[in-house]
Design an enzyme around this catalytic site. Structure first.
Site, PDB file in Angstrom:
ATOM      1  N   ASP A 104       1.566  -2.892  -2.341  1.00  0.00           N
ATOM      2  CA  ASP A 104       1.789  -2.933  -0.883  1.00  0.00           C
ATOM      3  C   ASP A 104       0.446  -2.996  -0.162  1.00  0.00           C
ATOM      4  OD1 ASP A 104       4.678  -2.537  -1.013  1.00  0.00           O
ATOM      5  OD2 ASP A 104       4.175  -0.536  -1.742  1.00  0.00           O
ATOM      6  N   THR A 125       6.393 -12.923 -10.335  1.00  0.00           N
ATOM      7  CA  THR A 125       7.300 -11.841  -9.916  1.00  0.00           C
ATOM      8  C   THR A 125       7.953 -12.219  -8.589  1.00  0.00           C
ATOM      9  OG1 THR A 125       5.646 -10.666  -8.616  1.00  0.00           O
ATOM     10  CG2 THR A 125       5.779 -10.103 -10.967  1.00  0.00           C
ATOM     11  N   ARG A 126       8.917 -11.423  -8.200  1.00  0.00           N
ATOM     12  CA  ARG A 126       9.638 -11.669  -6.950  1.00  0.00           C
ATOM     13  C   ARG A 126       8.662 -11.728  -5.768  1.00  0.00           C
ATOM     14  NH1 ARG A 126      12.598  -7.470  -4.751  1.00  0.00           N
ATOM     15  NH2 ARG A 126      13.616  -8.252  -2.907  1.00  0.00           N
ATOM     16  N   TYR A 127       7.751 -10.779  -5.741  1.00  0.00           N
ATOM     17  CA  TYR A 127       6.815 -10.718  -4.619  1.00  0.00           C
ATOM     18  C   TYR A 127       5.844 -11.889  -4.649  1.00  0.00           C
ATOM     19  CZ  TYR A 127       8.602  -6.311  -3.071  1.00  0.00           C
ATOM     20  OH  TYR A 127       9.434  -5.339  -2.572  1.00  0.00           O
ATOM     21  N   LYS A 172      -2.258  -2.440   8.387  1.00  0.00           N
ATOM     22  CA  LYS A 172      -2.862  -1.777   9.556  1.00  0.00           C
ATOM     23  C   LYS A 172      -4.007  -0.886   9.109  1.00  0.00           C
ATOM     24  CE  LYS A 172       1.243  -1.720  12.378  1.00  0.00           C
ATOM     25  NZ  LYS A 172       2.532  -1.077  12.448  1.00  0.00           N
ATOM     26  N   ASP A 196      -1.756 -11.027  -2.711  1.00  0.00           N
ATOM     27  CA  ASP A 196      -1.668 -12.245  -1.901  1.00  0.00           C
ATOM     28  C   ASP A 196      -2.266 -11.978  -0.536  1.00  0.00           C
ATOM     29  OD1 ASP A 196       0.554 -10.438  -1.428  1.00  0.00           O
ATOM     30  OD2 ASP A 196       1.194 -11.902   0.061  1.00  0.00           O
TER      31      ASP A 196
HETATM   32  C1  LIG Z   1       4.950  -5.250  -2.936  1.00  0.00           C
HETATM   33  S1  LIG Z   1       5.782  -4.467  -4.231  1.00  0.00           S
HETATM   34  C2  LIG Z   1       5.367  -5.472  -5.662  1.00  0.00           C
HETATM   35  C3  LIG Z   1       6.316  -5.252  -6.800  1.00  0.00           C
HETATM   36  C4  LIG Z   1       6.041  -6.048  -8.096  1.00  0.00           C
HETATM   37  N1  LIG Z   1       4.775  -5.639  -8.694  1.00  0.00           N
HETATM   38  C5  LIG Z   1       6.064  -7.534  -7.881  1.00  0.00           C
HETATM   39  O1  LIG Z   1       5.006  -8.189  -8.011  1.00  0.00           O
HETATM   40  O2  LIG Z   1       7.157  -8.077  -7.598  1.00  0.00           O
HETATM   41  C6  LIG Z   1       4.826  -3.014  -4.533  1.00  0.00           C
HETATM   42  C7  LIG Z   1       5.607  -1.965  -5.309  1.00  0.00           C
HETATM   43  O3  LIG Z   1       4.757  -0.868  -5.626  1.00  0.00           O
HETATM   44  C8  LIG Z   1       5.531   0.307  -5.559  1.00  0.00           C
HETATM   45  N2  LIG Z   1       4.622   1.450  -5.372  1.00  0.00           N
HETATM   46  C9  LIG Z   1       3.952   1.790  -4.242  1.00  0.00           C
HETATM   47  N3  LIG Z   1       3.220   2.883  -4.434  1.00  0.00           N
HETATM   48  C10 LIG Z   1       3.406   3.242  -5.740  1.00  0.00           C
HETATM   49  C11 LIG Z   1       2.908   4.312  -6.524  1.00  0.00           C
HETATM   50  N4  LIG Z   1       2.094   5.231  -6.011  1.00  0.00           N
HETATM   51  N5  LIG Z   1       3.299   4.389  -7.821  1.00  0.00           N
HETATM   52  C12 LIG Z   1       4.140   3.458  -8.333  1.00  0.00           C
HETATM   53  N6  LIG Z   1       4.639   2.427  -7.628  1.00  0.00           N
HETATM   54  C13 LIG Z   1       4.275   2.324  -6.348  1.00  0.00           C
HETATM   55  C14 LIG Z   1       6.462   0.070  -4.373  1.00  0.00           C
HETATM   56  O4  LIG Z   1       7.613   0.890  -4.407  1.00  0.00           O
HETATM   57  C15 LIG Z   1       6.786  -1.402  -4.524  1.00  0.00           C
HETATM   58  O5  LIG Z   1       7.965  -1.625  -5.258  1.00  0.00           O
END
Ligand SMILES: C[S@@+](CC[C@H](N)C(=O)[O-])C[C@H]1O[C@@H](n2cnc3c(N)ncnc32)[C@H](O)[C@@H]1O
Length: 221
Positions: A125, A201-203, A129, A161
């Site tokens: 993520d 991946t989806r993202y 901001k 990205d």
């Molecule tokens: C933008 S998504 C990307 C998911 C995946 N890696 C992809 O490429 O499709 C980021 C993911 O990281 C997870 N996440 C955020 N902080 C995390 C943490 N401290 N430990 C494990 N996962 C975390 C979120 O719940 C979210 O599903």
């Protein structure tokens, strides 16, 4: 110092309500493959792959099928993502995945040192901001902790990205502290790893509609 649960994870833990079939998998399959901080295995295999934030689990499934003899540990606090992964594990009959459904850093603290041979942080993520930058999972603190748990020579792959996040990561990579822990194997100006190495991946699929993803690969030294 160990972070408290409240301070560390800022994302969502659930979106849509779970279907009955997903609840059922959480009550059955998940109970056999979850990692529990209070009850971690007393030993681990010599090769462990570790993914922080597996989303819906595309990369974890891919890696687990590619390396059936390696234990693949995925961390994801978002329960809908965990449910999506459980579905695929059941469909594909995969036996080498363990799930930690919480903040990856809590598990990292508890794992033995020098355990992980491959680590992935794909499209974390970006928290765009400025006042939220401190929520970013990629920090010198997380990377030091991860390095401590990685084998010498182990590989870390990071993808993003988001240009602002890429700049943030490159600033860390350029620091003296980082250089004592990892060496650069490839920077984002080079080609994306093949989809055989890392699936889309989806993202990433979403991200690629707008701009290319940057993949950075490091070797633990
Ligand atoms: C933008 S998504 C990307 C998911 C995946 N890696 C992809 O490429 O499709 C980021 C993911 O990281 C997870 N996440 C955020 N902080 C995390 C943490 N401290 N430990 C494990 N996962 C975390 C979120 O719940 C979210 O599903």
């Amino acid at each position: 110092m160990e972070p408290s649960r409240k301070q560390t994870f800022y994302g969502r833990r659930q979106s849509r309500p779970l279907k009955d079939s997903q609840k059922n998998l959480l009550n059955t399959l998940y109970q056999n493959i979850k990692l529990d901080l209070e009850n971690l295995p007393s030993s681990f295999p010599s090769d462990v792959l570790f993914e922080i934030g597996f989303g819906s689990g595309e990369n974890l499934i891919h890696q687990a099928q590619k390396y059936p003899n390696i234990l693949c540990i995925g961390c994801e606090p978002f329960i809908n993502g965990v449910a999506a992964l459980l579905n695929k594990i059941e469909e594909e009959k995969i036996e080498n995945i363990k799930i930690f459904a919480d903040d990856a850093r809590l598990l990292l603290y508890a794992l033995p040192n020098q355990l992980i041979s491959k680590a992935f942080i794909l499209f974390p993520d970006p928290w765009p901001k400025k006042r939220h930058h401190k929520r970013r999972i990629i920090s010198m603190e997380t990377l030091s902790l991860l390095r401590q748990k990685m084998q010498n020579g182990g590989q870390l792959t990071i993808a993003t990205d988001h240009l602002g996040y890429l700049e943030w990561i490159l600033e860390i990579v350029d620091s003296e502290d980082f250089k004592t822990l990892f060496e650069i194997k490839s920077l984002p100006s080079m080609d994306r790893p093949s989809t055989e190495e890392i699936p889309v991946t989806r993202y990433e699929k979403k991200a690629l509609e707008n701009r290319p993803g940057a993949f950075l690969i490091f070797k633990a030294i």
